[in-house]
Each structure stands twice: as structure tokens, then as C-alpha cells.
Design a protein around this motif. Structure first.
Motif, PDB file in Angstrom:
ATOM      1  N   ILE A  33      -0.845  -3.525  18.633  1.00  0.00           N
ATOM      2  CA  ILE A  33      -0.760  -4.645  17.702  1.00  0.00           C
ATOM      3  C   ILE A  33      -1.366  -5.825  18.448  1.00  0.00           C
ATOM      4  CG2 ILE A  33       0.764  -6.184  16.407  1.00  0.00           C
ATOM      5  CD1 ILE A  33       2.744  -3.881  16.177  1.00  0.00           C
ATOM      6  N   VAL A  34      -2.611  -6.171  18.100  1.00  0.00           N
ATOM      7  CA  VAL A  34      -3.392  -7.128  18.889  1.00  0.00           C
ATOM      8  C   VAL A  34      -3.470  -8.469  18.160  1.00  0.00           C
ATOM      9  CG1 VAL A  34      -5.550  -7.520  20.113  1.00  0.00           C
ATOM     10  CG2 VAL A  34      -4.814  -5.178  19.620  1.00  0.00           C
ATOM     11  N   PRO A  35      -2.856  -9.514  18.708  1.00  0.00           N
ATOM     12  CA  PRO A  35      -3.016 -10.841  18.107  1.00  0.00           C
ATOM     13  C   PRO A  35      -4.376 -11.429  18.486  1.00  0.00           C
ATOM     14  CG  PRO A  35      -1.604 -10.974  20.039  1.00  0.00           C
ATOM     15  CD  PRO A  35      -1.938  -9.519  19.858  1.00  0.00           C
ATOM     16  N   LEU A  36      -5.078 -11.960  17.519  1.00  0.00           N
ATOM     17  CA  LEU A  36      -6.414 -12.504  17.750  1.00  0.00           C
ATOM     18  C   LEU A  36      -6.501 -13.933  17.214  1.00  0.00           C
ATOM     19  CD1 LEU A  36      -8.511  -9.416  16.572  1.00  0.00           C
ATOM     20  CD2 LEU A  36      -8.156 -10.139  18.931  1.00  0.00           C
ATOM     21  N   ALA A  37      -6.894 -14.849  18.099  1.00  0.00           N
ATOM     22  CA  ALA A  37      -7.171 -16.225  17.694  1.00  0.00           C
ATOM     23  C   ALA A  37      -8.679 -16.405  17.817  1.00  0.00           C
ATOM     24  CB  ALA A  37      -6.426 -17.210  18.588  1.00  0.00           C
ATOM     25  N   ILE A  38      -9.372 -16.410  16.691  1.00  0.00           N
ATOM     26  CA  ILE A  38     -10.821 -16.256  16.661  1.00  0.00           C
ATOM     27  C   ILE A  38     -11.513 -17.569  16.290  1.00  0.00           C
ATOM     28  CG2 ILE A  38     -12.732 -14.972  15.629  1.00  0.00           C
ATOM     29  CD1 ILE A  38     -10.652 -12.811  14.852  1.00  0.00           C
ATOM     30  N   SER A  39     -12.481 -17.953  17.110  1.00  0.00           N
ATOM     31  CA  SER A  39     -13.426 -19.011  16.755  1.00  0.00           C
ATOM     32  C   SER A  39     -14.742 -18.335  16.397  1.00  0.00           C
ATOM     33  CB  SER A  39     -13.637 -19.983  17.917  1.00  0.00           C
ATOM     34  OG  SER A  39     -12.426 -20.594  18.287  1.00  0.00           O
ATOM     35  N   TYR A  40     -15.419 -18.843  15.383  1.00  0.00           N
ATOM     36  CA  TYR A  40     -16.704 -18.238  15.015  1.00  0.00           C
ATOM     37  C   TYR A  40     -17.590 -19.292  14.354  1.00  0.00           C
ATOM     38  CZ  TYR A  40     -14.739 -17.963  10.267  1.00  0.00           C
ATOM     39  OH  TYR A  40     -14.180 -18.262   9.046  1.00  0.00           O
ATOM     40  N   LYS A  41     -18.881 -19.063  14.465  1.00  0.00           N
ATOM     41  CA  LYS A  41     -19.855 -19.976  13.860  1.00  0.00           C
ATOM     42  C   LYS A  41     -20.610 -19.225  12.770  1.00  0.00           C
ATOM     43  CE  LYS A  41     -23.639 -23.158  14.979  1.00  0.00           C
ATOM     44  NZ  LYS A  41     -24.497 -23.693  16.075  1.00  0.00           N
ATOM     45  N   LYS A  42     -20.659 -19.855  11.588  1.00  0.00           N
ATOM     46  CA  LYS A  42     -21.331 -19.226  10.461  1.00  0.00           C
ATOM     47  C   LYS A  42     -21.941 -20.315   9.596  1.00  0.00           C
ATOM     48  CE  LYS A  42     -20.416 -15.775   6.866  1.00  0.00           C
ATOM     49  NZ  LYS A  42     -19.374 -14.886   6.275  1.00  0.00           N
ATOM     50  N   ASN A  43     -23.219 -20.153   9.294  1.00  0.00           N
ATOM     51  CA  ASN A  43     -23.942 -21.154   8.499  1.00  0.00           C
ATOM     52  C   ASN A  43     -23.846 -22.540   9.126  1.00  0.00           C
ATOM     53  OD1 ASN A  43     -24.583 -19.167   6.554  1.00  0.00           O
ATOM     54  ND2 ASN A  43     -22.601 -19.483   5.536  1.00  0.00           N
ATOM     55  N   GLY A  44     -23.924 -22.571  10.456  1.00  0.00           N
ATOM     56  CA  GLY A  44     -23.934 -23.838  11.172  1.00  0.00           C
ATOM     57  C   GLY A  44     -22.583 -24.493  11.356  1.00  0.00           C
ATOM     58  N   LYS A  45     -21.500 -23.869  10.888  1.00  0.00           N
ATOM     59  CA  LYS A  45     -20.167 -24.455  10.956  1.00  0.00           C
ATOM     60  C   LYS A  45     -19.264 -23.594  11.833  1.00  0.00           C
ATOM     61  CE  LYS A  45     -16.182 -25.701   8.087  1.00  0.00           C
ATOM     62  NZ  LYS A  45     -15.606 -25.692   6.719  1.00  0.00           N
ATOM     63  N   VAL A  46     -18.513 -24.245  12.744  1.00  0.00           N
ATOM     64  CA  VAL A  46     -17.554 -23.542  13.597  1.00  0.00           C
ATOM     65  C   VAL A  46     -16.195 -23.539  12.907  1.00  0.00           C
ATOM     66  CG1 VAL A  46     -16.363 -23.517  15.819  1.00  0.00           C
ATOM     67  CG2 VAL A  46     -18.776 -24.174  15.702  1.00  0.00           C
ATOM     68  N   SER A  47     -15.634 -22.368  12.723  1.00  0.00           N
ATOM     69  CA  SER A  47     -14.336 -22.215  12.057  1.00  0.00           C
ATOM     70  C   SER A  47     -13.402 -21.396  12.942  1.00  0.00           C
ATOM     71  CB  SER A  47     -14.506 -21.522  10.701  1.00  0.00           C
ATOM     72  OG  SER A  47     -15.410 -22.234   9.878  1.00  0.00           O
ATOM     73  N   ARG A  48     -12.116 -21.353  12.539  1.00  0.00           N
ATOM     74  CA  ARG A  48     -11.114 -20.600  13.285  1.00  0.00           C
ATOM     75  C   ARG A  48     -10.247 -19.804  12.321  1.00  0.00           C
ATOM     76  NH1 ARG A  48     -12.333 -25.035  16.027  1.00  0.00           N
ATOM     77  NH2 ARG A  48     -12.526 -24.906  18.312  1.00  0.00           N
ATOM     78  N   THR A  49      -9.810 -18.653  12.810  1.00  0.00           N
ATOM     79  CA  THR A  49      -8.898 -17.843  12.017  1.00  0.00           C
ATOM     80  C   THR A  49      -8.008 -17.040  12.952  1.00  0.00           C
ATOM     81  OG1 THR A  49      -8.738 -16.232  10.210  1.00  0.00           O
ATOM     82  CG2 THR A  49     -10.440 -15.841  11.849  1.00  0.00           C
ATOM     83  N   ASN A  50      -6.800 -16.713  12.501  1.00  0.00           N
ATOM     84  CA  ASN A  50      -5.857 -15.901  13.270  1.00  0.00           C
ATOM     85  C   ASN A  50      -5.562 -14.625  12.511  1.00  0.00           C
ATOM     86  OD1 ASN A  50      -5.534 -17.896  15.307  1.00  0.00           O
ATOM     87  ND2 ASN A  50      -4.048 -18.973  14.026  1.00  0.00           N
ATOM     88  N   MET A  51      -5.350 -13.547  13.229  1.00  0.00           N
ATOM     89  CA  MET A  51      -5.039 -12.274  12.595  1.00  0.00           C
ATOM     90  C   MET A  51      -4.360 -11.351  13.599  1.00  0.00           C
ATOM     91  SD  MET A  51      -8.707 -10.244  12.577  1.00  0.00           S
ATOM     92  CE  MET A  51      -7.908  -8.649  12.316  1.00  0.00           C
ATOM     93  N   PHE A  52      -3.722 -10.316  13.081  1.00  0.00           N
ATOM     94  CA  PHE A  52      -3.212  -9.229  13.888  1.00  0.00           C
ATOM     95  C   PHE A  52      -4.014  -7.978  13.554  1.00  0.00           C
ATOM     96  CE2 PHE A  52       0.418 -12.038  14.171  1.00  0.00           C
ATOM     97  CZ  PHE A  52       0.916 -11.802  15.459  1.00  0.00           C
ATOM     98  N   LEU A  53      -4.566  -7.360  14.573  1.00  0.00           N
ATOM     99  CA  LEU A  53      -5.246  -6.078  14.398  1.00  0.00           C
ATOM    100  C   LEU A  53      -4.219  -4.989  14.691  1.00  0.00           C
ATOM    101  CD1 LEU A  53      -7.820  -4.439  13.907  1.00  0.00           C
ATOM    102  CD2 LEU A  53      -8.354  -4.694  16.353  1.00  0.00           C
ATOM    103  N   THR A  54      -3.749  -4.304  13.642  1.00  0.00           N
ATOM    104  CA  THR A  54      -2.652  -3.340  13.783  1.00  0.00           C
ATOM    105  C   THR A  54      -3.111  -1.896  13.630  1.00  0.00           C
ATOM    106  OG1 THR A  54      -2.126  -3.515  11.425  1.00  0.00           O
ATOM    107  CG2 THR A  54      -0.990  -5.017  12.922  1.00  0.00           C
ATOM    108  N   THR A  55      -4.345  -1.707  13.217  1.00  0.00           N
ATOM    109  CA  THR A  55      -4.876  -0.357  13.029  1.00  0.00           C
ATOM    110  C   THR A  55      -6.139  -0.185  13.868  1.00  0.00           C
ATOM    111  OG1 THR A  55      -6.164  -1.097  11.117  1.00  0.00           O
ATOM    112  CG2 THR A  55      -3.952  -0.221  10.696  1.00  0.00           C
ATOM    113  N   ALA A  56      -6.669   1.004  13.887  1.00  0.00           N
ATOM    114  CA  ALA A  56      -7.869   1.270  14.676  1.00  0.00           C
ATOM    115  C   ALA A  56      -9.068   0.496  14.146  1.00  0.00           C
ATOM    116  CB  ALA A  56      -8.172   2.772  14.692  1.00  0.00           C
TER     117      ALA A  56
END
Length: 453
Positions: A89-112
């Protein structure tokens, strides 16, 4: 892991949970599950379930992000290893850039495997905000290159974790050497000493690939990368230096003095070495060791005699430790003299194993060492404490060289059963050596090719 949980629930909530746990279990025994249950009361996720995946199975996850938004996990392992697949069960705090904008999202990866539409076609992804995650992660080469173009968006912790993560991916055979070096190149001129130390540390991870055939090229590589730091820092501590700056100074000079003997490094080393021999209080021990080691490795003078005599003349343990750590020669006659000196009455039984270890550190081919050990094993084993005899294989026989592994197997064949603990030490040493050899065989050609460019 606790730091990861704290980052997820917040400092105040985490402290409240810890206080409740301590109050509930005051003057009584407690188990880890008791802590996880209490922390669940201040978290919005199932702490016991997550912790079970990290504490009740080996290793940790490798999380991979595909360009189409697919996110998958597998078990991280070094290249060539055969392992059983697992999920966390992997907690992920993700920053990403898309269409010139930096955004953030959180999720749990619980499956393969899962899909996150927001990440599809992202320019770059950095899934370890503030470097709190307990995992390795991989993005495409294109996304990694785009992230390096925007490297300034990462803080110091994140830059450091990016470098270490990339080195781990290289060791796992997940990325090419060029990708690894691109990250190092993006960070080598960073002004923060924490990043500088991480760069030097990462260079150290390549030393298993350095031998007589490429050490000159590696020295040139090290000089090119670290000379600017050396010019800025020098070798003398300043009152305004932070602890990280002081440590970086030693790391940079240490790597340069051992592998990149430029005229400037040689001159500085000679001055420091002679200054230390004249008065050991005038040069910090960590710097003195590196200066003396440079002289032992590169100078045409008889530094074995100088170091041996200085060792004998001083009874201070710190001075003797500094000198013994510097006695790394490449000349075979001096190596044998260093080994013989370890058997002398001047070297205490407790220090004999360390002196021998330093004495063989300059050898690629350990044939002369095992010849010496065959001849002197009885004397060495009678001198050393029993726990050092048991640990001999781990000290002496973790070489990343096929010929040295065969020499070790032959030498310990009729000895490992005769000393308590030696058989286990032998197994650990040989397993480590063979794993290193596997990595060396996989990466040596590309490493040499990179150095030649």
C-alpha cells in the motif's frame, strides 16, 4: 516510515497520536500494532494495513509511471536478482507538469496496477514530494529530461532523493548510464553543500567499476566534475562553515586526492601531509588522512617508511588511526611491507584487521595478498581477537573480481569450519562479491564507453 506517516497526517496530529500511545502504554509492554492502531485514530487511512505491507515482507516497491497515466508497482531489486513479486500500500504525493502548469495530487497505490488520467501525457512527474516516500520510482527518459529542465522546482531534499533514486534505478538495470549521468550533471554545480555531498556519494557508488584499466579516465572524470567545488572550498575550514560545508570539503578532497591527482591536488596534499607529520594538531584528521593517502598512492618518495616510523613514534590512537587509514599503496612491495607491519608488535591485536584491510585496499588483483595470507594465517589468527577472525571474509574477501572470488573460495575452503562464525561471514562475503561482480559485468562496458567520451 514514521516520518512518512507524520508527513501524511500532519505534525500536530502525529504528536497527538504519539502522546496517546505513550499514555495508553505507560508502565507496560507494547507492540508495533498498538502504535499503528493509535495513529489510525488521527489519520484518514488504514495505518495498520499499510504498515503490514512494509514490515512483514522484504524490500520496498518500485513504482513506474507510464506516459498514458498507468501507474504500476513491483518489487525493487538489483540487476540480475530473482525475487518473488509483491505489492504494497504505497502512499504517493505527486507533483507533475502538464500543459505548462505544475499541479499536485495524492493517492494510494494499493494494487499492482492502476490508471490516473490526470498523469496521462504529463511533461514530467515527480512522485516523492519533500522526499518522504519509502520506495523507488521510474518515469520515462523523456519525462526525466523534462524534469531536469525544471530542476529548480525541487527543494534540496527532493533533488537529493532524485539523485539517489536514479542511482538505484541504474543499479537495478532499469535505466541507462547516460540517464544517471544526466541527473548528476544537472546537480553537480548546485550551490547547496547537501547536494554536493550527494553528488560525491553517488560518484563513490561507481568505484566498483574502477580498476587499473580505466582509473586514469575516471580520475579525469572526477577532476572535471569536482574541481570547481575544490576551487571554492579549498581544504581549510572557515569559521562561517556549516557542518554540511565542512563535510563536503572532506568528501570532495577525498575523491580528488585518491583518483584525480591534478598538479593542484598534488601540491596541496604534499603540503598538508608534511605539515601533519611535523605537528598533527595543525591539520584535521579527516583531511590529513586524505593528504597522506595521496602521498602513499602517487608520490615517488618512500612514504611507507615515513608512515610506518610516524606510527611507531606515536602512541595516540587518533594519530595511529589516521596513519593506518592512509597506508594504501599500489606498489606490491610496499603492500607486503604494510601487511607484515600489521603483524608486528607495534600494531595492537584489535587494530591488526583494520591495518590489513587498508593494506590491501589498493589491490585489484589480490593474488599477492592470498599468498601472504597463506604464509601468515597462523600468526594473524593468533594475534587477532576471535571475533575479528570470524569476520575476516567480510573484511578481506568482498572483492568485485572473479579471480579474487576464486582465491577466496580456495583459501577459506579448509578454514571456515574451524572458527566459530567464519562460515557465515564467508557466505555473506561471497554473496556480496558475486552480486557486485554481476553488476560489474552488466555495466562495465557502458561505464568505460562513457568515460571515453
Amino acid at each position: 516510515i514514521l516520518q512518512l506517516i507524520e508527513s501524511m497526517v500532519g505534525e500536530q496530529a502525529f504528536q497527538k497520536g504519539i502522546q496517546t500511545y505513550m499514555k495508553n502504554n505507560a508502565f507496560s509492554n507494547a507492540q508495533a500494532d498498538d502504535l499503528w492502531k493509535v495513529l489510525s485514530t488521527v489519520a484518514d487511512f488504514d495505518v495498520p494495513a499499510m504498515m503490514k505491507t512494509y514490515l512483514e515482507q522484504p524490500s520496498y516497491p518500485l513504482v513506474e509511471f507510464a506516459a498514458n497515466g498507468e501507474v504500476s508497482q513491483s518489487r525493487y531489486h538489483l540487476q540480475g536478482a530473482e525475487v518473488k513479486q509483491q505489492t504494497w500500500i504505497v502512499p504517493l504525493a505527486i507533483s507533475y507538469k502538464k500543459n505548462g502548469k505544475v499541479s499536485r495530487t495524492n493517492m494510494f497505490l494499493t494494487t499492482a496496477k492502476t490508471s490516473v488520467s490526470a498523469l496521462a501525457e504529463a511533461d514530467w512527474i515527480f512522485p516523492n514530494e519533500n522526499a518522504m516516500g519509502y520506495m523507488r520510482w521510474k518515469v520515462s527518459a523523456e519525462q526525466l529530461a523534462a524534469l531536469l529542465e525544471d530542476i529548480s522546482v525541487l527543494n534540496v531534499r527532493e533533488k537529493k532523493s532524485l539523485l539517489y533514486n536514479t542511482e538505484a534505478l541504474f543499479s537495478a538495470g532499469e535505466i541507462e548510464l547516460g540517464d544517471m549521468m544526466a541527473v548528476m550533471d544537472a546537480l553537480v554545480n548546485d550551490s547547496d553543500p547537501i547536494i554536493g555531498r550527494a553528488v560525491v556519494s553517488t560518484m563513490g557508488e561507481f568505484l566498483y567499476l574502477v580498476d587499473k584499466n580505466n582509473e586514469t579516465m575516471f580520475g579525469q572524470f572526477v577532476a572535471k566534475k569536482l574541481a570547481p567545488w575544490f576551487d571554492r572550498l579549498g581544504v581549510e575550514d572557515q569559521p562561517s562553515d556549516s557542518t554540511d560545508t565542512t563535510r563536503l570539503r572532506g568528501s570532495v578532497y577525498g575523491m580528488l586526492s585518491r583518483y584525480a591527482n591534478t598538479p593542484k591536488v598534488e601540491k596541496v596534499s604534499a603540503t598538508l601531509a608534511n605539515k601533519y607529520l611535523a605537528d598533527p594538531t595543525t591539520v584535521p584528521r579527516s583531511i590529513a588522512t586524505r593528504a597522506l593517502r595521496n602521498m602513499a598512492r602517487f608520490s615517488d618518495q618512500d612514504w611507507f617508511t615515513k608512515l610506518r616510523d610516524f606510527y611507531v613514534a606515536n602512541t595516540d590512537a587518533n594519530i595511529r588511526g589516521t596513519v593506518s587509514r592512509a597506508m594504501i599503496f599500489t606498489d606490491e612491495q610496499k603492500i607486503v611491507k604494510t601487511l607484515d607491519f600489521a603483524l608486528s608488535d607495534h600494531v595492537s591485536p584489535a587494530n591488526a584487521i583494520a591495518n590489513v584491510y587498508q593494506g590491501i585496499s589498493g589491490l585489484d588483483d589480490q593474488t599477492i595478498f592470498y599468498a601472504w595470507l597463506d604464509k601468515n594465517f597462523d600468526a594473524l589468527s593468533k594475534k587477532m581477537p576471535a571475533y575479528h577472525i570470524a569476520s575476516m571474509p567480510e573484511y578481506f574477501s568482498t572483492s568485485c573480481n572473479a579471480g579474487n572470488i576464486k582465491l577466496a573460495e580456495k583459501f577459506y575452503a579448509d578454514k571456515k569450519a574451524n572458527f566459530e562464525g567464519m562460515a557465515r561471514s564467508y557466505d555473506i562475503a561471497i554473496d556480496s562479491a558475486k552480486q557486485c561482480l554481476s553488476l560489474k559485468q552488466a555495466n562495465q562496458v557502458n561505464f568505460n564507453r562513457y568515460l571515453k567520451v
